[in-house]
Design a protein around this motif. Structure first.
Motif, PDB file in Angstrom:
ATOM      1  N   UNK A  20       0.857  -1.175   0.000  1.00 24.83           N
ATOM      2  CA  UNK A  20       0.000   0.000   0.000  1.00 24.83           C
ATOM      3  C   UNK A  20       0.901   1.236   0.000  1.00 24.83           C
ATOM      4  N   UNK A  21       0.619   2.209  -0.795  1.00 22.10           N
ATOM      5  CA  UNK A  21       1.471   3.393  -0.798  1.00 22.10           C
ATOM      6  C   UNK A  21       1.379   4.129   0.536  1.00 22.10           C
ATOM      7  N   UNK A  22       2.501   4.603   0.990  1.00 18.73           N
ATOM      8  CA  UNK A  22       2.513   5.323   2.257  1.00 18.73           C
ATOM      9  C   UNK A  22       2.039   6.750   2.025  1.00 18.73           C
ATOM     10  N   UNK A  23       1.716   7.445   3.095  1.00 13.80           N
ATOM     11  CA  UNK A  23       1.262   8.823   2.966  1.00 13.80           C
ATOM     12  C   UNK A  23       2.392   9.707   2.455  1.00 13.80           C
ATOM     13  N   UNK A  24       3.633   9.374   2.788  1.00 13.95           N
ATOM     14  CA  UNK A  24       4.771  10.154   2.296  1.00 13.95           C
ATOM     15  C   UNK A  24       4.820  10.120   0.779  1.00 13.95           C
ATOM     16  N   UNK A  25       4.585   8.933   0.191  1.00 18.55           N
ATOM     17  CA  UNK A  25       4.623   8.809  -1.262  1.00 18.55           C
ATOM     18  C   UNK A  25       3.519   9.637  -1.916  1.00 18.55           C
ATOM     19  N   UNK A  26       2.323   9.600  -1.347  1.00 17.25           N
ATOM     20  CA  UNK A  26       1.205  10.319  -1.953  1.00 17.25           C
ATOM     21  C   UNK A  26       1.406  11.823  -1.840  1.00 17.25           C
ATOM     22  N   UNK A  27       2.004  12.294  -0.758  1.00 10.89           N
ATOM     23  CA  UNK A  27       2.251  13.726  -0.613  1.00 10.89           C
ATOM     24  C   UNK A  27       3.292  14.199  -1.627  1.00 10.89           C
ATOM     25  N   UNK A  28       4.338  13.414  -1.814  1.00 12.74           N
ATOM     26  CA  UNK A  28       5.360  13.836  -2.764  1.00 12.74           C
ATOM     27  C   UNK A  28       4.808  13.800  -4.195  1.00 12.74           C
ATOM     28  N   UNK A  29       3.933  12.842  -4.489  1.00 12.28           N
ATOM     29  CA  UNK A  29       3.320  12.776  -5.815  1.00 12.28           C
ATOM     30  C   UNK A  29       2.407  13.982  -6.009  1.00 12.28           C
ATOM     31  N   UNK A  30       1.687  14.360  -4.990  1.00  9.01           N
ATOM     32  CA  UNK A  30       0.782  15.498  -5.066  1.00  9.01           C
ATOM     33  C   UNK A  30       1.519  16.795  -5.358  1.00  9.01           C
ATOM     34  N   UNK A  31       2.734  16.918  -4.856  1.00  8.73           N
ATOM     35  CA  UNK A  31       3.505  18.132  -5.106  1.00  8.73           C
ATOM     36  C   UNK A  31       3.872  18.253  -6.574  1.00  8.73           C
ATOM     37  N   UNK A  32       4.065  17.130  -7.261  1.00 11.39           N
ATOM     38  CA  UNK A  32       4.503  17.142  -8.653  1.00 11.39           C
ATOM     39  C   UNK A  32       3.342  17.265  -9.631  1.00 11.39           C
ATOM     40  N   UNK A  33       2.124  17.020  -9.161  1.00 10.92           N
ATOM     41  CA  UNK A  33       0.966  17.128 -10.037  1.00 10.92           C
ATOM     42  C   UNK A  33       0.581  18.584 -10.189  1.00 10.92           C
ATOM     43  N   UNK A  34       0.105  18.953 -11.353  1.00 11.22           N
ATOM     44  CA  UNK A  34      -0.411  20.296 -11.549  1.00 11.22           C
ATOM     45  C   UNK A  34      -1.812  20.179 -12.127  1.00 11.22           C
ATOM     46  N   UNK A  35      -2.614  21.159 -11.848  1.00 14.10           N
ATOM     47  CA  UNK A  35      -3.993  21.142 -12.309  1.00 14.10           C
ATOM     48  C   UNK A  35      -4.026  21.624 -13.755  1.00 14.10           C
ATOM     49  N   UNK A  36      -4.634  20.815 -14.603  1.00 14.12           N
ATOM     50  CA  UNK A  36      -4.780  21.175 -16.011  1.00 14.12           C
ATOM     51  C   UNK A  36      -6.201  21.693 -16.195  1.00 14.12           C
ATOM     52  N   UNK A  37      -6.326  22.961 -16.634  1.00  8.84           N
ATOM     53  CA  UNK A  37      -7.673  23.506 -16.794  1.00  8.84           C
ATOM     54  C   UNK A  37      -8.472  22.743 -17.855  1.00  8.84           C
ATOM     55  N   UNK A  38      -9.730  22.598 -17.598  1.00  4.58           N
ATOM     56  CA  UNK A  38     -10.596  21.895 -18.528  1.00  4.58           C
ATOM     57  C   UNK A  38     -11.012  22.831 -19.661  1.00  4.58           C
ATOM     58  N   UNK A  39     -11.647  22.287 -20.671  1.00  5.28           N
ATOM     59  CA  UNK A  39     -12.130  23.086 -21.793  1.00  5.28           C
ATOM     60  C   UNK A  39     -13.148  24.113 -21.303  1.00  5.28           C
ATOM     61  N   UNK A  40     -13.955  23.700 -20.341  1.00  8.74           N
ATOM     62  CA  UNK A  40     -14.948  24.608 -19.776  1.00  8.74           C
ATOM     63  C   UNK A  40     -14.271  25.801 -19.102  1.00  8.74           C
ATOM     64  N   UNK A  41     -13.160  25.542 -18.428  1.00  8.92           N
ATOM     65  CA  UNK A  41     -12.412  26.618 -17.779  1.00  8.92           C
ATOM     66  C   UNK A  41     -11.854  27.590 -18.816  1.00  8.92           C
ATOM     67  N   UNK A  42     -11.345  27.066 -19.936  1.00  6.69           N
ATOM     68  CA  UNK A  42     -10.854  27.928 -21.010  1.00  6.69           C
ATOM     69  C   UNK A  42     -11.990  28.789 -21.564  1.00  6.69           C
ATOM     70  N   UNK A  43     -13.143  28.194 -21.750  1.00  4.73           N
ATOM     71  CA  UNK A  43     -14.300  28.925 -22.272  1.00  4.73           C
ATOM     72  C   UNK A  43     -14.713  30.012 -21.287  1.00  4.73           C
ATOM     73  N   UNK A  44     -14.725  29.698 -20.000  1.00  5.04           N
ATOM     74  CA  UNK A  44     -15.096  30.670 -18.968  1.00  5.04           C
ATOM     75  C   UNK A  44     -14.122  31.842 -18.960  1.00  5.04           C
ATOM     76  N   UNK A  45     -12.820  31.553 -19.022  1.00  2.00           N
ATOM     77  CA  UNK A  45     -11.817  32.611 -19.033  1.00  2.00           C
ATOM     78  C   UNK A  45     -11.974  33.503 -20.269  1.00  2.00           C
TER      79      UNK A  45
END
Length: 90
Positions: A20-45
């Motif tokens: 099972x992945x440890x919480x340390x692994x999930x936190x470090x993975x979360x730091x490397x992820x970035x939010x990619x705006x959806x098409x709806x977000x582009x349309x809203x902007x």
């Protein structure tokens, strides 16, 4: 002999010895992820940008309209003065 590493892995294992992945692994993975705006977000902007531009144009047009009304009032006053002057001359 059972080592501490083996005890740790055994305690974290789930189905068929998959750890099972440890919480340390999930936190470090979360730091490397970035939010990619959806098409709806582009349309809203895009909508907000266009809306802002249109609001600026409306404000400019309203200012021009006010200036034109003032010019019209001045022209009316000048016309009335000229008429009164013509009436006195006659």
């Amino acid at each position: 002999m059972v080592t501490p590493k083996y005890i740790e892995l055994w305690g974290r294992r789930i189905n068929d010895n998959i750890p099972e992945p440890s919480q340390e692994d999930s936190q470090s993975t979360g730091k490397h992820l970035r939010v990619v705006p959806s098409e709806l977000e582009f349309i809203r902007q895009d909508f907000e940008r266009r809306n802002s531009e249109l609001e600026k144009k409306i404000a400019q047009m309203e200012e021009e309209k006010m200036n034109l009304r003032l010019d019209m009032d001045v022209q009316k006053l000048e016309t009335e003065k000229l008429r009164k002057g013509n009436n006195k001359a006659e």
